[in-house]
Scaffold this motif. Sequence first.
Motif, PDB file in Angstrom:
ATOM      1  N   PRO A 105       0.805  -1.235   0.000  1.00 42.90           N
ATOM      2  CA  PRO A 105       0.000   0.000   0.000  1.00 42.90           C
ATOM      3  C   PRO A 105       0.830   1.274   0.000  1.00 42.90           C
ATOM      4  O   PRO A 105       0.296   2.353  -0.256  1.00 42.90           O
ATOM      5  CB  PRO A 105      -0.804  -0.123   1.301  1.00 42.90           C
ATOM      6  CG  PRO A 105       0.066  -0.958   2.193  1.00 42.90           C
ATOM      7  CD  PRO A 105       0.751  -1.945   1.290  1.00 42.90           C
ATOM      8  N   ASN A 106       2.122   1.162   0.271  1.00 47.09           N
ATOM      9  CA  ASN A 106       2.945   2.372   0.439  1.00 47.09           C
ATOM     10  C   ASN A 106       4.002   2.517  -0.644  1.00 47.09           C
ATOM     11  O   ASN A 106       5.098   3.040  -0.390  1.00 47.09           O
ATOM     12  CB  ASN A 106       3.621   2.349   1.808  1.00 47.09           C
ATOM     13  CG  ASN A 106       4.483   1.106   2.013  1.00 47.09           C
ATOM     14  OD1 ASN A 106       4.355   0.122   1.278  1.00 47.09           O
ATOM     15  ND2 ASN A 106       5.365   1.155   3.005  1.00 47.09           N
ATOM     16  N   LEU A 107       3.707   2.079  -1.863  1.00 46.79           N
ATOM     17  CA  LEU A 107       4.660   2.235  -2.951  1.00 46.79           C
ATOM     18  C   LEU A 107       4.868   3.714  -3.260  1.00 46.79           C
ATOM     19  O   LEU A 107       3.941   4.524  -3.107  1.00 46.79           O
ATOM     20  CB  LEU A 107       4.161   1.520  -4.209  1.00 46.79           C
ATOM     21  CG  LEU A 107       4.159  -0.012  -4.172  1.00 46.79           C
ATOM     22  CD1 LEU A 107       3.462  -0.561  -5.419  1.00 46.79           C
ATOM     23  CD2 LEU A 107       5.577  -0.561  -4.068  1.00 46.79           C
ATOM     24  N   PRO A 108       6.061   4.096  -3.714  1.00 49.75           N
ATOM     25  CA  PRO A 108       6.295   5.505  -4.071  1.00 49.75           C
ATOM     26  C   PRO A 108       5.305   5.978  -5.129  1.00 49.75           C
ATOM     27  O   PRO A 108       4.890   5.213  -6.003  1.00 49.75           O
ATOM     28  CB  PRO A 108       7.721   5.489  -4.624  1.00 49.75           C
ATOM     29  CG  PRO A 108       8.362   4.287  -3.978  1.00 49.75           C
ATOM     30  CD  PRO A 108       7.269   3.274  -3.853  1.00 49.75           C
ATOM     31  N   GLN A 109       4.923   7.242  -5.066  1.00 50.02           N
ATOM     32  CA  GLN A 109       3.918   7.776  -5.976  1.00 50.02           C
ATOM     33  C   GLN A 109       4.360   7.661  -7.435  1.00 50.02           C
ATOM     34  O   GLN A 109       3.534   7.378  -8.316  1.00 50.02           O
ATOM     35  CB  GLN A 109       3.637   9.246  -5.639  1.00 50.02           C
ATOM     36  CG  GLN A 109       2.464   9.839  -6.413  1.00 50.02           C
ATOM     37  CD  GLN A 109       1.163   9.101  -6.143  1.00 50.02           C
ATOM     38  OE1 GLN A 109       0.820   8.840  -4.980  1.00 50.02           O
ATOM     39  NE2 GLN A 109       0.432   8.747  -7.204  1.00 50.02           N
ATOM     40  N   CYS A 110       5.659   7.838  -7.712  1.00 49.24           N
ATOM     41  CA  CYS A 110       6.130   7.751  -9.095  1.00 49.24           C
ATOM     42  C   CYS A 110       5.959   6.349  -9.658  1.00 49.24           C
ATOM     43  O   CYS A 110       5.734   6.171 -10.867  1.00 49.24           O
ATOM     44  CB  CYS A 110       7.587   8.201  -9.208  1.00 49.24           C
ATOM     45  SG  CYS A 110       8.765   7.230  -8.249  1.00 49.24           S
ATOM     46  N   VAL A 111       6.035   5.326  -8.800  1.00 49.48           N
ATOM     47  CA  VAL A 111       5.831   3.942  -9.236  1.00 49.48           C
ATOM     48  C   VAL A 111       4.351   3.708  -9.515  1.00 49.48           C
ATOM     49  O   VAL A 111       3.983   3.106 -10.538  1.00 49.48           O
ATOM     50  CB  VAL A 111       6.349   2.948  -8.174  1.00 49.48           C
ATOM     51  CG1 VAL A 111       6.035   1.497  -8.584  1.00 49.48           C
ATOM     52  CG2 VAL A 111       7.854   3.118  -7.968  1.00 49.48           C
ATOM     53  N   SER A 112       3.497   4.180  -8.634  1.00 48.64           N
ATOM     54  CA  SER A 112       2.047   4.056  -8.838  1.00 48.64           C
ATOM     55  C   SER A 112       1.614   4.783 -10.110  1.00 48.64           C
ATOM     56  O   SER A 112       0.770   4.288 -10.871  1.00 48.64           O
ATOM     57  CB  SER A 112       1.290   4.600  -7.630  1.00 48.64           C
ATOM     58  OG  SER A 112       1.618   3.882  -6.456  1.00 48.64           O
ATOM     59  N   HIS A 118       1.477   2.433 -17.978  1.00 47.22           N
ATOM     60  CA  HIS A 118       2.212   1.442 -18.775  1.00 47.22           C
ATOM     61  C   HIS A 118       2.208   0.081 -18.069  1.00 47.22           C
ATOM     62  O   HIS A 118       2.381   0.023 -16.851  1.00 47.22           O
ATOM     63  CB  HIS A 118       3.663   1.903 -18.987  1.00 47.22           C
ATOM     64  CG  HIS A 118       4.320   1.271 -20.168  1.00 47.22           C
ATOM     65  ND1 HIS A 118       4.702  -0.044 -20.192  1.00 47.22           N
ATOM     66  CD2 HIS A 118       4.651   1.782 -21.378  1.00 47.22           C
ATOM     67  CE1 HIS A 118       5.257  -0.325 -21.363  1.00 47.22           C
ATOM     68  NE2 HIS A 118       5.233   0.770 -22.107  1.00 47.22           N
ATOM     69  N   PRO A 119       2.032  -1.015 -18.821  1.00 45.17           N
ATOM     70  CA  PRO A 119       2.051  -2.357 -18.206  1.00 45.17           C
ATOM     71  C   PRO A 119       3.346  -2.658 -17.462  1.00 45.17           C
ATOM     72  O   PRO A 119       3.331  -3.373 -16.453  1.00 45.17           O
ATOM     73  CB  PRO A 119       1.877  -3.291 -19.408  1.00 45.17           C
ATOM     74  CG  PRO A 119       1.179  -2.468 -20.436  1.00 45.17           C
ATOM     75  CD  PRO A 119       1.698  -1.074 -20.255  1.00 45.17           C
ATOM     76  N   MET A 120       4.473  -2.126 -17.961  1.00 44.98           N
ATOM     77  CA  MET A 120       5.735  -2.395 -17.271  1.00 44.98           C
ATOM     78  C   MET A 120       5.802  -1.660 -15.932  1.00 44.98           C
ATOM     79  O   MET A 120       6.579  -2.041 -15.053  1.00 44.98           O
ATOM     80  CB  MET A 120       6.916  -2.020 -18.162  1.00 44.98           C
ATOM     81  CG  MET A 120       6.956  -2.768 -19.489  1.00 44.98           C
ATOM     82  SD  MET A 120       6.713  -4.556 -19.327  1.00 44.98           S
ATOM     83  CE  MET A 120       8.251  -5.022 -18.550  1.00 44.98           C
ATOM     84  N   GLY A 121       4.995  -0.627 -15.786  1.00 44.87           N
ATOM     85  CA  GLY A 121       4.873   0.007 -14.484  1.00 44.87           C
ATOM     86  C   GLY A 121       4.193  -0.924 -13.495  1.00 44.87           C
ATOM     87  O   GLY A 121       4.529  -0.956 -12.303  1.00 44.87           O
ATOM     88  N   LYS A 122       3.232  -1.707 -13.997  1.00 45.23           N
ATOM     89  CA  LYS A 122       2.597  -2.717 -13.139  1.00 45.23           C
ATOM     90  C   LYS A 122       3.620  -3.760 -12.701  1.00 45.23           C
ATOM     91  O   LYS A 122       3.629  -4.210 -11.554  1.00 45.23           O
ATOM     92  CB  LYS A 122       1.453  -3.405 -13.885  1.00 45.23           C
ATOM     93  CG  LYS A 122       0.207  -2.567 -14.070  1.00 45.23           C
ATOM     94  CD  LYS A 122      -0.902  -3.394 -14.700  1.00 45.23           C
ATOM     95  CE  LYS A 122      -2.186  -2.594 -14.831  1.00 45.23           C
ATOM     96  NZ  LYS A 122      -3.292  -3.401 -15.401  1.00 45.23           N
ATOM     97  N   LYS A 123       4.488  -4.140 -13.643  1.00 47.24           N
ATOM     98  CA  LYS A 123       5.494  -5.140 -13.295  1.00 47.24           C
ATOM     99  C   LYS A 123       6.439  -4.608 -12.236  1.00 47.24           C
ATOM    100  O   LYS A 123       6.777  -5.308 -11.276  1.00 47.24           O
ATOM    101  CB  LYS A 123       6.279  -5.573 -14.532  1.00 47.24           C
ATOM    102  CG  LYS A 123       7.337  -6.642 -14.215  1.00 47.24           C
ATOM    103  CD  LYS A 123       8.083  -7.098 -15.442  1.00 47.24           C
ATOM    104  CE  LYS A 123       9.195  -8.060 -15.059  1.00 47.24           C
ATOM    105  NZ  LYS A 123       9.996  -8.499 -16.228  1.00 47.24           N
TER     106      LYS A 123
END
Length: 279
Positions: A105-112, A118-123
Amino acid sequence: MVNIGYHTAGFQGKINRAFYKSKIAKTVRIALNTTQKVPLNVYALSCERDLAEQVASIRSFISNVGIPETFTVISDGSYTDLSCQLLRRIHPCVEVISIQKFLKPNLPQCVSDYAQVHPMGKKLSALMSIPVHGATIYTDSDILFFPGGIDLVELANSDRQVCHYLQDCSNSLDGRILYEDTEKLNPVNAGFILFKHELDWNFAIKRLANLAETPSYFTEQTIVHLTIHHNHGVPLCSQKYVLSNIDQFVYSDKFASKEIALRHYVSDVRNKFWLNAQN
């Protein structure tokens, strides 16, 4: 001049894949002839489009490496209920979870934000959310495992607490987040990683946060590349853990054998995956 071997391999791969996909409901019910358990947790992120590859990959892992404590398929959200059921039927160790439920739940905002565009962002978000309790593997669905994969058990049992990575055969990196030429050396392929501890992602994530343009396909792999090297990762033997496209234009698979641990069948040689996939 027409390259007959190349075109024949492509055609054969399409035929084999179509046949495998047509009988997948029966395939997942075929018992896997192994009782060997291995001290590993395995994770894979995949989608409905790649159901056939995911089934073949899981079955090759269990057959050639052993039964992991869990083999978790992270659905990108596109898997149907039926496909989830088919995956779970492969073996009791297989579980399926939606990426929405899997992510920290606490991933960096730039990753979210990257995951939204982009699908690779999901990966990337999935990789950063993998819990590492003991030896833990991430594997793409377009990887087949071979008998030499038993080597992974030795790596899992080793006291050496380092991350092992698959060496890439080309420099498939996003140059916008590489600040020095030396950072291009020893390119990491993000399709297969053996974790022995949690990674510190902060060094590379700062680069992503500072990226003014939209992240692209290779941004994810570059973040992984920077992170693994920052955490002093060790390359897997490229003779056993294969990623190569040098046999792209010939019919046969030049690397498939009982001696190798795995081959990552990237897009250039994806058809060869289906020359080697077993029931």
